[in-house]
Enzyme design. Sequence first.
Site, PDB file in Angstrom:
ATOM      1  CE1 TYR A   1       0.383   7.580   3.250  1.00 47.52           C
ATOM      2  CE2 TYR A   1       0.201   5.084   2.097  1.00 47.52           C
ATOM      3  CZ  TYR A   1      -0.359   6.743   2.802  1.00 47.52           C
ATOM      4  OH  TYR A   1      -1.702   6.281   3.183  1.00 47.52           O
TER       5      TYR A   1
ATOM      6  CE  LYS B   1      -3.732   4.887   0.970  1.00 56.31           C
ATOM      7  NZ  LYS B   1      -2.963   4.453   1.088  1.00 56.31           N
TER       8      LYS B   1
ATOM      9  CG  ASP C   1      -2.273   1.715   1.356  1.00 57.14           C
ATOM     10  OD1 ASP C   1      -2.730   1.053   0.410  1.00 57.14           O
ATOM     11  OD2 ASP C   1      -1.288   1.813   2.024  1.00 57.14           O
TER      12      ASP C   1
ATOM     13  CG  HIS D   1      -4.633  10.112   0.501  1.00 57.59           C
ATOM     14  ND1 HIS D   1      -3.495   9.478   0.415  1.00 57.59           N
ATOM     15  CD2 HIS D   1      -4.720   8.904   1.707  1.00 57.59           C
ATOM     16  CE1 HIS D   1      -2.747   9.132   1.602  1.00 57.59           C
ATOM     17  NE2 HIS D   1      -4.187   8.959   2.387  1.00 57.59           N
TER      18      HIS D   1
END
Length: 329
Positions: free
Chosen positions: A64, A94, A59, A127
Amino acid sequence: MELSTIAGQSIPTFPLYSTAEKAIPLLGFGTAEYPFGASIHTLKETILEAIKLGYRHFDTAAIYLSEQPLGEAISDALRLGLIKSRDELFITSKLWCSDAHHDFVLPALKKTLQNLKLEYLNLFLIHWPLSLKPAKYEFPFQKEDIIPFDPKSVWEAMEECQGLGLTKSIGVSNFSCKKLETILSTAKIPPAVNQVEMNPLWQQKKLRKFCEEKGILVEAYSPLGAKGTAWGTNRVMECEVLKEIAQAKGKSLAQVCLRWAHEQGVCALVKSFNKERMKQNLDIFDWKLTADESHKISQLPQCKGFPGAAFLSDDGPYKSVEELWDGEI
């Protein structure tokens, strides 16, 4: 529920609704570390270690800063023969809030695929139910950058991405029952997944019941309470009831939390960059909680760890946590 044997590990899988996608492994490896990008230089090796141990579901997210190292790890895993083909992996990413605009969704997914060096995602999620002014990738973000979110048009663009084959499945993250209903009211393809905070101290019973009725799989992030992050707390890892169950079972407290999540029928996303804990987190499938232990966990007082204060603004769509979560907090 189906069982698939992966690298010696029996990781249960679940067929996603509204998609021809292969089944999703019900234990995933998270790649977010806060502040985002903090472990970027060691993340590739960590992911390779995870693949060696048997993880096949990873994931990530645009915000990120972990898409590129994950892509490099996948390339290396193929070259080293750790996996025979990319199809052995289930990869989720996302859409960040600054791309949550109809015309930005497809370019954002193409950028994600470029970062990952992949031709398709297995799952692409919105997200947050929030839009920011375009072109900025930052968290925390400026309150003045929060603008109205149009779920209908953003979801139409997500459906287009699935139609083009660039992602096998689409879904959402951090959506309440009410916000899911808004999506479902116009969706041609319903969300396959809703990824939300969930652990023994934030059990999401109402949301899980709603998602089950609608054929939406719940994915649990922060299943251990996200201790050490900006949004996490120590409450889960310091819970006396969980400590007692772990001791009686001869298991770690983390294993008890993950086993509990698995027994609720959700997909749990774990994140540890410590090799021994990475191994332990996989060891949750050949034992069970007793009815008494499950009952004790069901009675724990509930407290959300991440209310999402960063997403609130006097001038934005959500002026309070009640509005953000539609009173489900």
